[in-house]
Design a protein around this motif. Sequence first.
Motif, PDB file in Angstrom:
ATOM      1  N   ALA A   1       0.848  -1.208  -0.070  1.00 53.67           N
ATOM      2  CA  ALA A   1      -0.055   0.146   0.054  1.00 53.67           C
ATOM      3  C   ALA A   1       0.928   1.076  -0.049  1.00 53.67           C
ATOM      4  O   ALA A   1       1.887   1.035   0.588  1.00 53.67           O
ATOM      5  CB  ALA A   1      -0.888  -0.087   0.937  1.00 53.67           C
ATOM      6  N   ARG A   2       0.524   2.222  -0.610  1.00 54.52           N
ATOM      7  CA  ARG A   2       1.339   3.330  -0.932  1.00 54.52           C
ATOM      8  C   ARG A   2       0.212   4.624  -0.890  1.00 54.52           C
ATOM      9  O   ARG A   2      -0.746   4.672  -1.441  1.00 54.52           O
ATOM     10  CB  ARG A   2       2.051   3.399  -2.358  1.00 54.52           C
ATOM     11  CG  ARG A   2       2.844   4.765  -2.734  1.00 54.52           C
ATOM     12  CD  ARG A   2       3.645   4.318  -3.607  1.00 54.52           C
ATOM     13  NE  ARG A   2       4.642   3.659  -3.117  1.00 54.52           N
ATOM     14  CZ  ARG A   2       5.513   2.937  -4.021  1.00 54.52           C
ATOM     15  NH1 ARG A   2       5.687   3.151  -5.155  1.00 54.52           N
ATOM     16  NH2 ARG A   2       6.764   2.125  -3.443  1.00 54.52           N
ATOM     17  N   LEU A   3       0.628   5.822  -0.152  1.00 50.97           N
ATOM     18  CA  LEU A   3       0.101   6.997  -0.185  1.00 50.97           C
ATOM     19  C   LEU A   3       1.140   7.967  -0.630  1.00 50.97           C
ATOM     20  O   LEU A   3       2.234   8.145  -0.009  1.00 50.97           O
ATOM     21  CB  LEU A   3      -0.353   7.362   1.142  1.00 50.97           C
ATOM     22  CG  LEU A   3      -1.156   8.625   1.196  1.00 50.97           C
ATOM     23  CD1 LEU A   3      -2.405   8.669   0.405  1.00 50.97           C
ATOM     24  CD2 LEU A   3      -1.599   9.017   2.776  1.00 50.97           C
ATOM     25  N   LEU A   4       0.952   8.885  -1.701  1.00 48.41           N
ATOM     26  CA  LEU A   4       1.693   9.750  -2.248  1.00 48.41           C
ATOM     27  C   LEU A   4       1.045  11.384  -2.140  1.00 48.41           C
ATOM     28  O   LEU A   4       0.086  11.460  -2.356  1.00 48.41           O
ATOM     29  CB  LEU A   4       2.082   9.521  -3.815  1.00 48.41           C
ATOM     30  CG  LEU A   4       2.939   8.541  -4.081  1.00 48.41           C
ATOM     31  CD1 LEU A   4       2.635   8.173  -5.667  1.00 48.41           C
ATOM     32  CD2 LEU A   4       4.456   8.649  -3.894  1.00 48.41           C
ATOM     33  N   ALA A   5       1.946  12.083  -1.743  1.00 49.55           N
ATOM     34  CA  ALA A   5       1.607  13.610  -1.514  1.00 49.55           C
ATOM     35  C   ALA A   5       2.417  14.368  -2.450  1.00 49.55           C
ATOM     36  O   ALA A   5       3.530  14.886  -2.035  1.00 49.55           O
ATOM     37  CB  ALA A   5       1.958  14.016  -0.042  1.00 49.55           C
ATOM     38  N   PRO A   6       2.224  14.553  -3.730  1.00 47.99           N
ATOM     39  CA  PRO A   6       2.962  15.085  -4.532  1.00 47.99           C
ATOM     40  C   PRO A   6       3.384  16.578  -4.302  1.00 47.99           C
ATOM     41  O   PRO A   6       4.613  16.893  -4.714  1.00 47.99           O
ATOM     42  CB  PRO A   6       2.076  15.041  -5.923  1.00 47.99           C
ATOM     43  CG  PRO A   6       1.413  13.856  -5.774  1.00 47.99           C
ATOM     44  CD  PRO A   6       0.891  13.865  -4.324  1.00 47.99           C
ATOM     45  N   ALA A   7       2.555  17.196  -3.916  1.00 48.83           N
ATOM     46  CA  ALA A   7       2.714  18.646  -3.455  1.00 48.83           C
ATOM     47  C   ALA A   7       3.583  18.774  -2.360  1.00 48.83           C
ATOM     48  O   ALA A   7       4.441  19.731  -2.483  1.00 48.83           O
ATOM     49  CB  ALA A   7       1.619  19.428  -3.083  1.00 48.83           C
ATOM     50  N   GLU A   8       3.728  17.782  -1.480  1.00 51.53           N
ATOM     51  CA  GLU A   8       4.839  17.884  -0.519  1.00 51.53           C
ATOM     52  C   GLU A   8       5.839  17.067  -0.507  1.00 51.53           C
ATOM     53  O   GLU A   8       6.791  16.930   0.135  1.00 51.53           O
ATOM     54  CB  GLU A   8       3.870  17.465   0.883  1.00 51.53           C
ATOM     55  CG  GLU A   8       2.994  18.426   1.450  1.00 51.53           C
ATOM     56  CD  GLU A   8       1.454  18.588   0.684  1.00 51.53           C
ATOM     57  OE1 GLU A   8       1.365  17.564   0.052  1.00 51.53           O
ATOM     58  OE2 GLU A   8       1.028  19.631   0.775  1.00 51.53           O
ATOM     59  N   ARG A   9       5.914  16.449  -1.720  1.00 50.07           N
ATOM     60  CA  ARG A   9       6.873  15.364  -2.117  1.00 50.07           C
ATOM     61  C   ARG A   9       7.212  14.381  -1.076  1.00 50.07           C
ATOM     62  O   ARG A   9       8.598  14.068  -0.843  1.00 50.07           O
ATOM     63  CB  ARG A   9       8.210  16.225  -2.388  1.00 50.07           C
ATOM     64  CG  ARG A   9       8.085  17.225  -3.613  1.00 50.07           C
ATOM     65  CD  ARG A   9       9.405  17.868  -3.872  1.00 50.07           C
ATOM     66  NE  ARG A   9      10.617  17.286  -3.556  1.00 50.07           N
ATOM     67  CZ  ARG A   9      11.493  17.837  -2.361  1.00 50.07           C
ATOM     68  NH1 ARG A   9      11.168  19.152  -2.291  1.00 50.07           N
ATOM     69  NH2 ARG A   9      12.464  17.389  -2.262  1.00 50.07           N
ATOM     70  N   TRP A  10       6.165  13.857  -0.424  1.00 49.86           N
ATOM     71  CA  TRP A  10       6.363  12.538   0.325  1.00 49.86           C
ATOM     72  C   TRP A  10       5.680  11.384  -0.053  1.00 49.86           C
ATOM     73  O   TRP A  10       4.810  11.584  -0.527  1.00 49.86           O
ATOM     74  CB  TRP A  10       6.386  13.010   1.856  1.00 49.86           C
ATOM     75  CG  TRP A  10       4.972  13.383   2.571  1.00 49.86           C
ATOM     76  CD1 TRP A  10       4.641  14.552   2.759  1.00 49.86           C
ATOM     77  CD2 TRP A  10       3.686  12.427   2.585  1.00 49.86           C
ATOM     78  NE1 TRP A  10       3.502  14.698   3.142  1.00 49.86           N
ATOM     79  CE2 TRP A  10       2.924  13.575   3.381  1.00 49.86           C
ATOM     80  CE3 TRP A  10       3.616  11.169   2.750  1.00 49.86           C
ATOM     81  CZ2 TRP A  10       1.810  12.756   3.553  1.00 49.86           C
ATOM     82  CZ3 TRP A  10       2.362  10.694   3.023  1.00 49.86           C
ATOM     83  CH2 TRP A  10       1.464  11.548   3.417  1.00 49.86           C
ATOM     84  N   GLN A  11       6.193  10.490   0.406  1.00 51.55           N
ATOM     85  CA  GLN A  11       5.700   9.003   0.092  1.00 51.55           C
ATOM     86  C   GLN A  11       5.566   8.041   1.369  1.00 51.55           C
ATOM     87  O   GLN A  11       6.467   8.034   2.054  1.00 51.55           O
ATOM     88  CB  GLN A  11       6.639   8.414  -0.961  1.00 51.55           C
ATOM     89  CG  GLN A  11       6.190   7.012  -1.433  1.00 51.55           C
ATOM     90  CD  GLN A  11       6.968   6.290  -2.353  1.00 51.55           C
ATOM     91  OE1 GLN A  11       7.312   7.137  -3.401  1.00 51.55           O
ATOM     92  NE2 GLN A  11       7.192   5.278  -2.391  1.00 51.55           N
TER      93      GLN A  11
END
Length: 194
Positions: free
Chosen positions: A120-130
């Motif tokens: 399972a993965r959650l990405l926050a592109p605007a904050e650049r974290w994964q």
Amino acid sequence: MGLPRPGFRTGLLLLLLALGGGLALLDLQEAPLPGPVPGDASGEPDYYLEDARLTRFDAAGQPHQRLDTPRLSHTPHDDVTRLEQPKGRLYDTSGRVWLASGDHGTLGAGGNPLTLTGDARLLAPAERWQLDTEILHFDAVSGHAWSETPALLRQPPQRMRGERFDAWIDDNRARLTDNVRGHHPPDTREAPES
């Protein structure tokens, strides 16, 4: 006395109809057959879909969750929707997009919460974290994502591990707890001269 000969237009119309019918038959033969009807301990589904896109809307009628999956099934006795290889787009109240994925997923009774399992993965592109974990839950009503399995949070060049993870996407807050370990390389940039 013989029958009158059909005109050029009539012949052309018949030729086009025959060609269209032949193409329709070829198209039917090339369509892939649906997979087997899923069935397991959860019971027999009342429906299943292939190559599906589900969009959930909030109380104001705005889309706030979209899921793409090659296959889903719904079982009526527990009102659970099961997804294979789901890829999700979660929208927070500020309009930012969060990306979620897993090997498998479920939507609970009434379509909430979303649970992703297996890589399972959650990405926050605007904050650049994964975030990577084994099981990730997301409550679309409260905007709360959490994992009670070991999680790895990366925001290059930093990375941290913890036993539990929580994020509130509408508030742009995230937290790792329990046995947290991290790697934070020193800043190697030179300070500007004054």
